[in-house]
Design a protein around this motif. Sequence first.
Motif, mmCIF file in Angstrom:
data_model
loop_
_atom_site.group_PDB
_atom_site.id
_atom_site.type_symbol
_atom_site.label_atom_id
_atom_site.label_comp_id
_atom_site.label_asym_id
_atom_site.label_seq_id
_atom_site.Cartn_x
_atom_site.Cartn_y
_atom_site.Cartn_z
ATOM 1 N N VAL A 153 0.835 -1.204 0.000
ATOM 2 C CA VAL A 153 0.000 0.000 0.000
ATOM 3 C C VAL A 153 0.869 1.253 0.000
ATOM 4 N N ARG A 154 1.857 1.287 0.853
ATOM 5 C CA ARG A 154 2.747 2.462 0.937
ATOM 6 C C ARG A 154 3.458 2.717 -0.382
ATOM 7 N N TYR A 155 3.899 1.667 -1.027
ATOM 8 C CA TYR A 155 4.590 1.804 -2.312
ATOM 9 C C TYR A 155 3.689 2.502 -3.323
ATOM 10 N N ARG A 156 2.419 2.126 -3.355
ATOM 11 C CA ARG A 156 1.480 2.752 -4.289
ATOM 12 C C ARG A 156 1.217 4.209 -3.918
ATOM 13 N N ILE A 157 1.108 4.505 -2.638
ATOM 14 C CA ILE A 157 0.889 5.893 -2.218
ATOM 15 C C ILE A 157 2.084 6.757 -2.606
ATOM 16 N N ARG A 158 3.282 6.265 -2.403
ATOM 17 C CA ARG A 158 4.473 7.014 -2.814
ATOM 18 C C ARG A 158 4.513 7.202 -4.330
ATOM 19 N N ASP A 159 3.907 6.267 -5.052
ATOM 20 C CA ASP A 159 3.894 6.341 -6.513
ATOM 21 C C ASP A 159 2.812 7.282 -7.028
ATOM 22 N N GLY A 160 2.045 7.895 -6.110
ATOM 23 C CA GLY A 160 1.055 8.881 -6.509
ATOM 24 C C GLY A 160 -0.388 8.455 -6.399
ATOM 25 N N TYR A 161 -0.644 7.213 -5.979
ATOM 26 C CA TYR A 161 -2.027 6.780 -5.818
ATOM 27 C C TYR A 161 -2.663 7.503 -4.628
ATOM 28 N N PRO A 162 -3.891 8.026 -4.764
ATOM 29 C CA PRO A 162 -4.631 8.428 -3.567
ATOM 30 C C PRO A 162 -4.820 7.214 -2.659
ATOM 31 N N PRO A 164 -7.285 5.738 -0.984
ATOM 32 C CA PRO A 164 -8.308 4.713 -1.271
ATOM 33 C C PRO A 164 -7.957 3.852 -2.478
ATOM 34 N N GLU A 165 -7.414 4.469 -3.514
ATOM 35 C CA GLU A 165 -7.064 3.685 -4.702
ATOM 36 C C GLU A 165 -5.878 2.777 -4.441
ATOM 37 N N ALA A 166 -4.969 3.207 -3.565
ATOM 38 C CA ALA A 166 -3.854 2.344 -3.196
ATOM 39 C C ALA A 166 -4.354 1.090 -2.501
ATOM 40 N N LEU A 167 -5.358 1.232 -1.638
ATOM 41 C CA LEU A 167 -5.955 0.054 -0.998
ATOM 42 C C LEU A 167 -6.599 -0.850 -2.040
ATOM 43 N N ALA A 168 -7.426 -0.268 -2.914
ATOM 44 C CA ALA A 168 -8.159 -1.057 -3.903
ATOM 45 C C ALA A 168 -7.210 -1.799 -4.830
ATOM 46 N N ASP A 169 -6.161 -1.124 -5.294
ATOM 47 C CA ASP A 169 -5.228 -1.756 -6.225
ATOM 48 C C ASP A 169 -4.453 -2.870 -5.531
ATOM 49 N N THR A 170 -4.085 -2.657 -4.284
ATOM 50 C CA THR A 170 -3.391 -3.701 -3.528
ATOM 51 C C THR A 170 -4.280 -4.920 -3.354
ATOM 52 N N VAL A 171 -5.529 -4.704 -3.021
ATOM 53 C CA VAL A 171 -6.459 -5.823 -2.838
ATOM 54 C C VAL A 171 -6.587 -6.631 -4.125
ATOM 55 N N ARG A 172 -6.753 -5.950 -5.245
ATOM 56 C CA ARG A 172 -6.898 -6.675 -6.512
ATOM 57 C C ARG A 172 -5.635 -7.469 -6.848
ATOM 58 N N ALA A 173 -4.466 -6.870 -6.614
ATOM 59 C CA ALA A 173 -3.215 -7.557 -6.927
ATOM 60 C C ALA A 173 -3.015 -8.782 -6.041
ATOM 61 N N VAL A 174 -3.299 -8.644 -4.752
ATOM 62 C CA VAL A 174 -3.124 -9.773 -3.832
ATOM 63 C C VAL A 174 -4.156 -10.855 -4.103
ATOM 64 N N ARG A 182 -8.617 -13.072 2.203
ATOM 65 C CA ARG A 182 -9.555 -12.184 2.885
ATOM 66 C C ARG A 182 -8.798 -10.894 3.189
ATOM 67 N N LEU A 183 -9.273 -9.792 2.611
ATOM 68 C CA LEU A 183 -8.470 -8.572 2.558
ATOM 69 C C LEU A 183 -9.282 -7.356 2.991
ATOM 70 N N ASN A 184 -9.714 -7.345 4.227
ATOM 71 C CA ASN A 184 -10.332 -6.151 4.776
ATOM 72 C C ASN A 184 -9.229 -5.244 5.300
ATOM 73 N N LEU A 185 -8.935 -4.193 4.541
ATOM 74 C CA LEU A 185 -7.867 -3.254 4.884
ATOM 75 C C LEU A 185 -8.472 -1.971 5.431
ATOM 76 N N LEU A 186 -7.765 -1.325 6.341
ATOM 77 C CA LEU A 186 -8.253 -0.116 6.999
ATOM 78 C C LEU A 186 -7.093 0.872 7.089
ATOM 79 N N LEU A 187 -7.344 2.116 6.658
ATOM 80 C CA LEU A 187 -6.289 3.126 6.575
ATOM 81 C C LEU A 187 -6.875 4.482 6.934
ATOM 82 N N THR A 188 -6.111 5.277 7.682
ATOM 83 C CA THR A 188 -6.545 6.648 7.952
ATOM 84 C C THR A 188 -5.347 7.573 8.060
ATOM 85 N N ASP A 189 -5.581 8.842 7.719
ATOM 86 C CA ASP A 189 -4.595 9.904 7.919
ATOM 87 C C ASP A 189 -5.050 10.870 9.010
ATOM 88 N N GLY A 190 -6.076 10.490 9.750
ATOM 89 C CA GLY A 190 -6.620 11.340 10.800
ATOM 90 C C GLY A 190 -7.763 12.215 10.349
#
Length: 251
Positions: A153-162, A164-174, A182-190
């Motif tokens: 996920v972090r790699y995608r965010i550094r690559d410019g993904y917003p 939410p899209e970084a989560l979605a793309d990671t889920v599809r790839a995995v 089973r890929l319930n991911l949770l992320l927040t920036d506050g």
Amino acid sequence: MCRHLAYVGPRVALGEILLRPPHSLYRQSWAPRRQAHGTVNADGFGVGWYAPGDPVPARYRRAGPIWADASFADLARVVRSGALLAAVRDATVATPDGEAAAAPFAAENLLFSHNGAVPGWPLSLARLAGGLPPADLLELAARCDAALLWALVRYRIRDGYPAPEALADTVRAVAAAASGSRLNLLLTDGEVIAATAWGDTLWYRTDPERGTVVASEPYDEDPLWTEVPDRTLLTATRTEVLRTPLKEPAA
């Protein structure tokens, strides 16, 4: 495996979210109501929260069960925040990593958690891991599937993904690499919560006066709780929730 929760809203004591509700995350560590995989979440716990004026979250994590940590009740009684992410862990495979394997994982202003499992771990994700920069692999916080998912996920965010899209793309790839994950991911920036429902339960409750909670399962009987359909990306602020269907990866 695992139960997790994120909150954004008015400042409250951590315990008002994590300990006080009748079916709180604390109680879900031994008596979850909607957990289909595993029964006791006693292999670690953690909470990350944001202090006013500081975008970098603080964390408190331990390797044992949440109910065995008397200090946490004191901390949760007095620490107040307008944003947090917390989890209780039911490990699928024993690891020597201790609290390093307990969510939330963190980097910069972000907190991350994974509820689920990856079949065939670690070999099933060897190709995806090989696509990461070597430094990312060397910096993995723990030798568990959640830590690698966080690196992806972090790699995608550094690559410019917003986020939410970084989560979605990671889920599809995995999911493409390890069918049945089973890929319930949770992320927040506050400020914003992003989450995926993929193979396990996810709910949310939003109220303009009380903020928004996204959780593996409801912690009380409030009628505002809404279940998120499987294969969904959820993006939430303290007043709004957006749900976007997630497509299965191409065969």
